[in-house]
Design an enzyme around this catalytic site. Structure first.
Site, PDB file in Angstrom:
ATOM      1  N   GLY A 226       0.795  -1.229   0.000  1.00  0.00           N
ATOM      2  CA  GLY A 226       0.000   0.000   0.000  1.00  0.00           C
ATOM      3  C   GLY A 226       0.821   1.270   0.000  1.00  0.00           C
ATOM      4  O   GLY A 226       0.281   2.354   0.246  1.00  0.00           O
ATOM      5  N   GLU A 260       4.921  -6.187   1.695  1.00  0.00           N
ATOM      6  CA  GLU A 260       4.527  -6.771   0.416  1.00  0.00           C
ATOM      7  C   GLU A 260       3.975  -5.700  -0.517  1.00  0.00           C
ATOM      8  O   GLU A 260       2.788  -5.690  -0.837  1.00  0.00           O
ATOM      9  CB  GLU A 260       3.532  -7.914   0.625  1.00  0.00           C
ATOM     10  CG  GLU A 260       2.453  -7.591   1.648  1.00  0.00           C
ATOM     11  CD  GLU A 260       1.573  -8.790   1.992  1.00  0.00           C
ATOM     12  OE1 GLU A 260       2.043  -9.934   1.897  1.00  0.00           O
ATOM     13  OE2 GLU A 260       0.407  -8.557   2.355  1.00  0.00           O
ATOM     14  N   GLY A 262       3.278  -3.678  -4.021  1.00  0.00           N
ATOM     15  CA  GLY A 262       3.033  -4.028  -5.416  1.00  0.00           C
ATOM     16  C   GLY A 262       3.118  -2.798  -6.299  1.00  0.00           C
ATOM     17  O   GLY A 262       4.079  -2.591  -7.033  1.00  0.00           O
ATOM     18  N   ARG A 263       2.094  -1.929  -6.163  1.00  0.00           N
ATOM     19  CA  ARG A 263       1.983  -0.763  -7.038  1.00  0.00           C
ATOM     20  C   ARG A 263       3.251   0.083  -7.043  1.00  0.00           C
ATOM     21  O   ARG A 263       3.755   0.458  -8.101  1.00  0.00           O
ATOM     22  CB  ARG A 263       0.790   0.098  -6.585  1.00  0.00           C
ATOM     23  CG  ARG A 263       0.409   1.187  -7.560  1.00  0.00           C
ATOM     24  CD  ARG A 263      -0.653   2.138  -6.979  1.00  0.00           C
ATOM     25  NE  ARG A 263      -1.857   1.456  -6.565  1.00  0.00           N
ATOM     26  CZ  ARG A 263      -2.933   1.280  -7.339  1.00  0.00           C
ATOM     27  NH1 ARG A 263      -2.943   1.750  -8.567  1.00  0.00           N
ATOM     28  NH2 ARG A 263      -3.993   0.645  -6.866  1.00  0.00           N
ATOM     29  N   CYS A 334     -17.881   2.501 -26.692  1.00  0.00           N
ATOM     30  CA  CYS A 334     -19.159   3.209 -26.824  1.00  0.00           C
ATOM     31  C   CYS A 334     -19.759   3.443 -25.445  1.00  0.00           C
ATOM     32  O   CYS A 334     -20.850   2.974 -25.139  1.00  0.00           O
ATOM     33  CB  CYS A 334     -20.118   2.386 -27.676  1.00  0.00           C
ATOM     34  SG  CYS A 334     -19.372   1.833 -29.206  1.00  0.00           S
ATOM     35  N   TYR A 363      -1.565  -2.519 -12.003  1.00  0.00           N
ATOM     36  CA  TYR A 363      -3.033  -2.443 -12.014  1.00  0.00           C
ATOM     37  C   TYR A 363      -3.509  -1.738 -13.290  1.00  0.00           C
ATOM     38  O   TYR A 363      -4.329  -0.821 -13.226  1.00  0.00           O
ATOM     39  CB  TYR A 363      -3.549  -1.710 -10.772  1.00  0.00           C
ATOM     40  CG  TYR A 363      -3.092  -2.342  -9.467  1.00  0.00           C
ATOM     41  CD1 TYR A 363      -3.695  -3.505  -8.990  1.00  0.00           C
ATOM     42  CD2 TYR A 363      -2.060  -1.780  -8.723  1.00  0.00           C
ATOM     43  CE1 TYR A 363      -3.285  -4.091  -7.802  1.00  0.00           C
ATOM     44  CE2 TYR A 363      -1.642  -2.356  -7.533  1.00  0.00           C
ATOM     45  CZ  TYR A 363      -2.259  -3.507  -7.077  1.00  0.00           C
ATOM     46  OH  TYR A 363      -1.849  -4.075  -5.905  1.00  0.00           O
TER      47      TYR A 363
HETATM   48  C1  LIG Z   1      -2.932  -5.888  -3.068  1.00  0.00           C
HETATM   49  C2  LIG Z   1      -2.226  -6.308  -1.855  1.00  0.00           C
HETATM   50  C3  LIG Z   1      -0.921  -5.875  -1.624  1.00  0.00           C
HETATM   51  C4  LIG Z   1      -0.203  -4.893  -2.508  1.00  0.00           C
HETATM   52  O1  LIG Z   1      -0.765  -3.639  -2.399  1.00  0.00           O
HETATM   53  P1  LIG Z   1      -0.115  -2.378  -3.198  1.00  0.00           P
HETATM   54  O2  LIG Z   1      -1.062  -1.270  -2.938  1.00  0.00           O
HETATM   55  O3  LIG Z   1      -0.065  -2.771  -4.631  1.00  0.00           O
HETATM   56  O4  LIG Z   1       1.237  -2.143  -2.628  1.00  0.00           O
HETATM   57  C5  LIG Z   1      -0.272  -6.385  -0.524  1.00  0.00           C
HETATM   58  N1  LIG Z   1      -0.876  -7.241   0.324  1.00  0.00           N
HETATM   59  C6  LIG Z   1      -2.146  -7.663   0.126  1.00  0.00           C
HETATM   60  C7  LIG Z   1      -2.744  -8.607   1.096  1.00  0.00           C
HETATM   61  C8  LIG Z   1      -2.865  -7.208  -0.953  1.00  0.00           C
HETATM   62  O5  LIG Z   1      -4.130  -7.601  -1.122  1.00  0.00           O
END
Ligand SMILES: *Cc1c(COP(=O)(O)O)cnc(C)c1O
Length: 392
Positions: A226, A260, A262-263, A334, A363
């Site tokens: 996050g 963890e 991601g984004r 459309c 994403y």
């Molecule tokens: C989606 C998710 C993440 C990654 O979140 P980001 O906002 O992409 O960093 C990490 N842990 C869990 C459990 C998630 O569902």
């Protein structure tokens, strides 16, 4: 915000309009991942598990692999996919609604950690793992704290509130082959480093006291993902240095911390590049109609934002154009929802110009509804100095 190699490649694609295209700068991705890892290298710094759902493209997984400790997967599909791309990777398996088939597959594939979402899931994991030596478990907690101001609060059905966590104690006591390793929390997305550290303190305080009472030594605490990215100010990148230093200060001897993201790892390495098919005015507003649409990059619709872009002037100057006006960028769908960006002032845009949407590495393609209207799929281009050297 566009790297030179991506701009150069986009111009090549523009010569015969090979659009839309996803252009991935794997060198930039690797360099970004390397910087994140180096910011999190002091004693006490957390291990990094890349959240595959942000962008599970095998090239992304393989590019970040040398700089992360493992991968977080949220389904049986992601699990198989990640292990095929990065054999032998360390895996944490999270996500709501895990089926027996998924749990069984994860046990067979020797997933390192299960992030358990409910007492019922824990019971099923206990039954499925009994004859094969058990499983290593982190309980996912959902703390009630104030999440105002975040992009997305992971409240509601995710994980267990502290009362429900207590309901796991009985299951664990009756299934001693389950090894309780610690606590997992992913409470919100869109937090800057300071907010992320405050949230980390909140998680650590709760987890340490609960784990101590549960008799867990050498606890593992996963602080989630996050980390913020700012689509309205692409240069405003999450401060990994401050975060790394802050977490190291919070860490206690004997614990293993983990994150963890991601984004914030993947988003900067991708561009959705396409060209302008038409420019027109309707009821006083200017529109640029682009090849492709948000069925191929759903991000601006899900986030309801103006997706950042760079205009690369084309050579075709025959078609309509507009100068010094706010322009709304739409696609070929459309539906009035097919908007990349709304009323953004531009110097000039005309038919044949190329528009490169940055921050499309996470994403974006993988959350999109590609088949809606059956337009041709985008091309995928992976820019990588090492690979092109190998070709020569
Ligand atoms: C989606 C998710 C993440 C990654 O979140 P980001 O906002 O992409 O960093 C990490 N842990 C869990 C459990 C998630 O569902």
């Amino acid at each position: 915000m566009i790297t030179e190699v991506v701009a150069a490649h986009s111009r090549i694609l523009g010569q015969d309009s090979q659009f839309p295209a996803y252009v991935y700068d794997l060198d930039a991705l690797g360099e970004h991942a390397r910087q994140i890892r180096s910011a999190l290298s002091a004693p006490g710094a957390p291990e990094i598990f890349y959240a595959a759902k942000a962008n599970p493209d095998p090239a992304f997984l393989q590019t970040v692999a040398p700089f992360v400790h493992g991968f977080e997967v949220a389904s049986g599909g992601e699990l198989e996919h990640v292990l095929a791309a990065v054999p032998g990777a360390r895996i944490a398996f999270g996500g709501p609604g895990k089926t027996d088939a998924e749990l069984r597959a994860a046990l067979e594939l020797r997933v390192e950690r299960f992030h358990v979402e409910s007492p019922h899931e824990l019971k099923r994991l206990a039954a499925l793992s009994r004859s094969i030596g058990g499983a290593d478990v982190l309980l996912r907690v959902n703390l009630a704290g104030d999440r105002s101001g975040v992009a997305l609060a992971m409240t509601g059905p995710f994980g267990m509130d502290p009362d429900l966590i207590t309901a796991c104690e009985g299951v664990l006591a009756s299934a001693p082959w389950l090894r309780l390793r610690g606590i997992h929390a992913h409470l919100a997305s869109g937090l800057d480093a300071a907010a992320m550290l405050r949230q980390g303190e909140e998680i650590l305080a709760w987890a340490r006291s609960w784990l101590a009472a549960a008799g867990v030594t050498d606890a593992e605490i996963n602080l989630g993902g996050g980390m913020a990215v700012d689509y309205s100010a692409p240069d405003n990148v999450f401060d990994w240095q401050a975060y790394g230093e802050g977490v190291s200060k919070l860490a206690q001897a004997g614990e293993t911390l983990r994150i963890e993201p991601g984004r914030a790892v993947a988003v900067y390495a991708g561009w959705y590049v396409t060209d302008v098919l038409d420019v027109k005015r309707a009821h006083g507003e200017w529109y640029a109609v682009l090849r492709g649409g948000t069925m191929q990059i759903r991000t601006p619709v899900t986030k309801n934002h103006n997706h950042p872009f760079t205009i690369l002037p084309g050579s075709n100057t025959d078609g309509p154009s507009v100068e010094e006006q706010p322009v709304t960028f739409v696609g070929q769908l459309c539906t009035p929802k097919d908007v990349f960006a709304r009323n953004v002032p531009v110097n000039r845009i005309g038919v044949g110009d190329v528009v490169a949407f940055s921050m499309s590495g996470a994403y974006a393609w993988n959350i999109s509804h590609h088949d809606f209207l059956m337009h041709p799929k985008p091309g995928f281009h992976y820019l990588n100095r090492n690979a092109s050297n190998q070709l020569r």
